[in-house]
Design a protein around this motif. Sequence first.
Motif, PDB file in Angstrom:
ATOM      1  N   ASN A  42       2.697   4.666  84.420  1.00  0.00           N
ATOM      2  CA  ASN A  42       1.949   4.647  85.668  1.00  0.00           C
ATOM      3  C   ASN A  42       1.384   3.251  85.912  1.00  0.00           C
ATOM      4  O   ASN A  42       1.630   2.329  85.136  1.00  0.00           O
ATOM      5  N   HIS A  43       0.601   3.134  86.983  1.00  0.00           N
ATOM      6  CA  HIS A  43      -0.122   1.904  87.269  1.00  0.00           C
ATOM      7  C   HIS A  43      -1.612   2.219  87.286  1.00  0.00           C
ATOM      8  O   HIS A  43      -2.042   3.228  87.837  1.00  0.00           O
TER       9      HIS A  43
ATOM     10  N   ALA B 254       7.677   6.209  88.987  1.00  0.00           N
ATOM     11  CA  ALA B 254       7.642   7.393  88.152  1.00  0.00           C
ATOM     12  C   ALA B 254       8.053   8.617  88.970  1.00  0.00           C
ATOM     13  O   ALA B 254       7.797   8.694  90.166  1.00  0.00           O
TER      14      ALA B 254
ATOM     15  N   SER C  97      -7.935  10.780  91.805  1.00  0.00           N
ATOM     16  CA  SER C  97      -7.327   9.779  90.939  1.00  0.00           C
ATOM     17  C   SER C  97      -7.869   9.907  89.520  1.00  0.00           C
ATOM     18  O   SER C  97      -8.944  10.463  89.287  1.00  0.00           O
TER      19      SER C  97
ATOM     20  N   ALA D 163      -1.265   6.141  91.165  1.00  0.00           N
ATOM     21  CA  ALA D 163      -0.664   5.842  89.869  1.00  0.00           C
ATOM     22  C   ALA D 163       0.770   5.346  89.979  1.00  0.00           C
ATOM     23  O   ALA D 163       1.293   4.750  89.039  1.00  0.00           O
ATOM     24  N   SER D 164       1.401   5.557  91.129  1.00  0.00           N
ATOM     25  CA  SER D 164       2.784   5.108  91.319  1.00  0.00           C
ATOM     26  C   SER D 164       2.870   3.790  92.086  1.00  0.00           C
ATOM     27  O   SER D 164       3.979   3.293  92.340  1.00  0.00           O
TER      28      SER D 164
ATOM     29  N   ASP E 134       0.530  -1.932  84.303  1.00  0.00           N
ATOM     30  CA  ASP E 134       1.261  -0.818  83.721  1.00  0.00           C
ATOM     31  C   ASP E 134       0.375  -0.051  82.750  1.00  0.00           C
ATOM     32  O   ASP E 134      -0.386  -0.645  81.973  1.00  0.00           O
TER      33      ASP E 134
ATOM     34  N   HIS F 210      -3.233  11.645  92.972  1.00  0.00           N
ATOM     35  CA  HIS F 210      -2.519  10.875  91.945  1.00  0.00           C
ATOM     36  C   HIS F 210      -1.393   9.992  92.475  1.00  0.00           C
ATOM     37  O   HIS F 210      -0.536   9.568  91.700  1.00  0.00           O
TER      38      HIS F 210
END
Length: 265
Positions: free
Chosen positions: A204-205, A19, A160, A131-132, A187, A128
Motif C-alpha cells: 500500500n501507500h 494493489a 483510512s 492506500a492505493s 510504500d 481505504h
Amino acid sequence: MSDDWTRDPAAAEPAEGPAWSGSDGAQAFAAVEAATDWLLGYPFVFRALSRRGIGAGSVLVDYGCGPGKVADRAARLLGARVIGVDTSPEMLALARAPGTAVAEFHLVEGGRTGGLADGCADAAMCSHVLASLPDEEAVLSVFTEVRRLLRPGGPFVLLSTDPDCGGTEYASLRIGGPGTVHAPGQDLTVRLRRTDGTWQEVRNHAWPVGRIPGLLERAGFRDVVQERPTVEQALDTADPELVRSRPWTGERERPPLVVTTALAA
C-alpha cells in the motif's frame, strides 16, 4: 509472528501497479475478512452519514466501492440510494452480483466518473482508497472528483488506516513494522486476514492521517473533523455478534482506523 500466517506465493514480491488490480486482485480483495474494519470503521462511517441526515431519499456515492459489500450494507442500513463507483472493471463486475441493494455502478476513467453529473449526490463515502494512491496529485484528483459529484454542503466521509500504527497485532490487519515513521505516499506493506484464516500481503501507500485535512481543503472541502473510533464506542455501534466474537486486544490498545468527515464547500 502467529502460526496461521501463510504467505501467498503471488504476494512474495508484490506486483507493480495498483494493489488489487486485475481479475485476480479483485477476487483476492473480495476474500479479505476485514473484521477490524467492520468493528472500528464502516459502522462509524454509516453513523457519520446518518447524523448528517443521509437516509431515505438521499443519493450516496461510494467512491472506490470495490466488490460492493460496504455499499450494499450502507444501502440497506441507511435506506439511501447508493451509487458505487470504482476504477476497476473487475471490481465492478463482482459488485454487480445479484441481490445487491446498490442502485447502480459506474466506472471511473481518467479520474472522472462516467454518467454522473456535477452535484448529483447528497453525500459520499470512501474507504481505504488512499492506500492505493502514490502521491498528492493522485489524492487531490480523487478528492476533486468526489467534490464534483457532491452538492454544496454535502458530507464526505473518509475511512483510512493510520500508517503509524505499525507493530500492533490486530484481528484482521497488520501494518508494516513497529516504530516506523512514513512519509506521504511511501510504500507500506500491509497484511490482511482472509476469510479462510490465512494472510495476504499487499503493498500500500502510507498517508499520515494528519495530512488528510489539508488535502481535503485544497480540493474544495471545509469543516474537516477526524475521529478515531474505539472498541468501547463500538459496543453501541458495531454488530453485537462481531463485538463478542474476539477480545480485540490490539484494537483496544491502539485503535488503527480514522474517520474523516468534511463538507463540500
